[in-house]
Design a protein around this motif. Structure first.
Motif, short mmCIF file in Angstrom:
data_model
loop_
_atom_site.label_atom_id
_atom_site.label_comp_id
_atom_site.label_asym_id
_atom_site.label_seq_id
_atom_site.Cartn_x
_atom_site.Cartn_y
_atom_site.Cartn_z
N MET A 189 14.15 29.09 21.44
CA MET A 189 15.48 29.62 21.04
C MET A 189 15.92 30.86 22.29
N ASP A 190 14.94 31.17 22.79
CA ASP A 190 15.21 32.50 23.68
C ASP A 190 15.49 32.07 25.11
N ILE A 191 14.64 31.31 25.77
CA ILE A 191 15.02 30.84 26.78
C ILE A 191 15.35 29.35 27.45
N ASN A 192 14.92 28.65 26.52
CA ASN A 192 14.88 27.20 26.88
C ASN A 192 16.58 26.64 26.40
N ILE A 193 17.05 27.48 25.27
CA ILE A 193 18.31 27.16 24.91
C ILE A 193 19.27 27.18 25.82
N TYR A 194 19.00 27.91 27.21
CA TYR A 194 20.09 27.65 28.17
C TYR A 194 20.06 26.52 28.65
N ASN A 195 18.95 25.78 28.92
CA ASN A 195 18.85 24.51 29.44
C ASN A 195 19.39 23.51 28.36
N ILE A 196 19.44 23.72 27.17
CA ILE A 196 19.93 22.84 26.17
C ILE A 196 21.33 23.05 26.17
N HIS A 197 21.93 24.24 26.37
CA HIS A 197 23.35 24.22 26.29
C HIS A 197 24.01 23.26 27.77
N PHE A 198 23.07 23.63 28.73
CA PHE A 198 23.42 23.16 30.16
C PHE A 198 23.56 21.59 29.95
N PRO A 232 18.10 29.99 37.41
CA PRO A 232 18.30 29.74 35.82
C PRO A 232 19.29 29.05 35.41
N THR A 233 19.60 28.36 34.54
CA THR A 233 20.62 27.70 34.03
C THR A 233 21.73 28.52 33.32
N ASN A 234 21.31 29.90 33.19
CA ASN A 234 22.26 30.54 32.60
C ASN A 234 23.25 31.39 33.65
N MET A 235 22.88 31.14 34.74
CA MET A 235 23.58 32.12 36.04
C MET A 235 24.41 30.91 36.88
N ASN A 241 13.85 23.32 34.21
CA ASN A 241 12.81 24.32 34.02
C ASN A 241 13.13 25.65 34.19
N TYR A 242 13.23 26.37 32.89
CA TYR A 242 13.07 27.80 32.77
C TYR A 242 12.16 28.39 32.46
N SER A 243 11.18 28.89 33.41
CA SER A 243 9.88 29.27 32.95
C SER A 243 9.66 30.88 33.75
N GLN A 244 9.45 31.54 32.74
CA GLN A 244 9.40 33.01 33.18
C GLN A 244 8.61 33.78 32.42
N TYR A 245 7.33 34.28 33.06
CA TYR A 245 6.28 35.07 32.03
C TYR A 245 6.65 36.12 31.68
N SER A 246 6.61 36.24 30.42
CA SER A 246 7.15 37.50 29.68
C SER A 246 6.29 38.74 29.45
N ALA A 297 28.75 33.38 22.81
CA ALA A 297 28.73 33.90 24.36
C ALA A 297 27.49 33.17 24.96
N ILE A 298 27.65 32.18 25.73
CA ILE A 298 26.72 31.35 26.43
C ILE A 298 27.29 31.09 27.90
N THR A 299 26.69 31.72 28.76
CA THR A 299 27.50 31.94 30.19
C THR A 299 27.69 30.72 30.85
N ASN A 300 26.66 29.69 30.81
CA ASN A 300 26.79 28.57 31.79
C ASN A 300 27.98 27.55 31.28
N GLN A 301 28.42 27.55 30.26
CA GLN A 301 29.66 26.98 29.85
C GLN A 301 30.89 27.39 30.30
#
Length: 323
Positions: free
Chosen positions: A179-188, A252-255, A149-154, A121-125
């Motif tokens: 693994m948590d946030i940059n992976i969306y960029n990698i999939h993109f 973000p690259t997941n949306m 760039n997907y940077s979001q203070y946790s 389940a990887i939304t952007n694809q």
């Protein structure tokens, strides 16, 4: 698709808001631990989920269930996916698929042996905007630079600094920015460019985990940076630069809610082809179709993409000496 949902966290609640829009998906069960019972009962009532389980093995013995959606912390994906596959269930697993390419390859072999669908389940694809970006690449000339760039203070980072280590920052549980946030960029990027020639990860490491970092992917004449941060914030944006123009994704690259395309001599135009406001709709609409038709060929294509992403993750972690 007769679905069992494994987990009761935020992503499950978000999924349930959307899933009523897909009549092909029947909510057969939700599975969680004892302390999730109250939450699961509320979700059962609100979304007409047939059954609640706190024993995963008992749920897997329910023959009316054909698919399990795994929405658990990263380090639990492999073991629960393996159990579901062994019981001849199709598996949809949240990102990251597993913690290593080796784990994913084992699951792939098991799914082939059992003749079931295994998919990430990887939304952007699956978003229509992303698919149109893939087509539009040829309109901006030779690709030179891609920056995501997907940077979001946790909020968990504040706890992390106090010594409270939650899964999002626990290296043993697959935590960290990559693994948590940059992976969306990698999939993109992988979905646009394929396998890179080289991978380097420059990470800010605290207590053995990457709280932020810059992933550099070399494609010869195209250079790529994927920035992911959980310890700082910036405008969340991705830019694809070519000799004849640029494509910009704001957000973000997941949306991929929309994108702007600008040719060298023309005004920028904004586009939005997504068919639903919820980012998970198009992927689960596709999953339901794949499983209904038992489309193993398409599932295998998606698996090759997921394996390539895990290959890049493995190389990135190795380059930063992270485990």
């Amino acid at each position: 698709m007769k679905l069992a949902i494994l987990g009761a966290g935020m992503i499950v609640k978000d999924f349930l808001i959307m899933v009523e829009s897909i009549p092909e998906i029947e909510l057969k069960a939700i599975i969680g631990v004892e302390q999730d019972l109250e939450t699961m009962k509320e979700l059962q009532t609100r979304y007409s989920i047939h059954a609640i389980y706190t024993d995963f093995d008992e749920c897997l013995n329910n023959e009316t269930i054909d698919t399990v959606y795994i929405a658990l912390p990263n380090h639990l994906h492999y073991i629960f996916a393996k159990k579901a596959l062994e019981k001849d269930k199709n598996v949809i697993c949240e990102k990251p698929f597993t913690l290593s390419l080796e784990e994913l390859s084992k699951l792939e072999e098991l799914a082939e042996e059992k003749n079931v669908i295994l998919i990430e389940a990887i939304t952007n694809q699956y978003l229509s905007n992303y698919k149109m970006i893939q087509k539009d690449l040829s309109n901006i000339g030779d690709l030179k630079i891609i920056e995501c760039n997907y940077s979001q203070y946790s909020s968990r980072y504040d706890q992390f600094k106090k010594g409270i280590i939650l899964p999002a920052f626990d290296p043993k549980k697959g935590g960290g920015a990559l693994m948590d946030i940059n992976i969306y960029n990698i999939h993109f990027v992988i979905g646009l460019m394929g396998r890179p020639l080289s991978v380097q990860y420059l990470a800010n490491i605290e207590h053995g985990v990457d709280t932020s970092g810059v992933l550099i992917l070399d494609y010869g004449t195209t250079k790529v940076t994927c920035i992911g941060a959980k310890d700082s914030s910036a405008d969340i944006r991705s830019t694809i630069q070519g000799t004849n123009g640029a494509i910009v994704v704001n957000g973000p690259t997941n949306m991929v809610r929309s994108y702007t395309k600008q040719a060298q001599t023309q005004a920028a135009e904004e586009f939005n082809y997504n068919v639903h406001e919820h980012r998970m709709y198009e992927e689960f609409k596709q999953f339901a179709k794949i499983i209904l038709e038992n489309n193993r060929d398409l599932a295998r294509q998606r698996m090759q993409h997921s394996k390539l992403v895990m290959e890049v993750i493995d190389l990135a972690l190795k380059s930063a000496d992270l485990r």
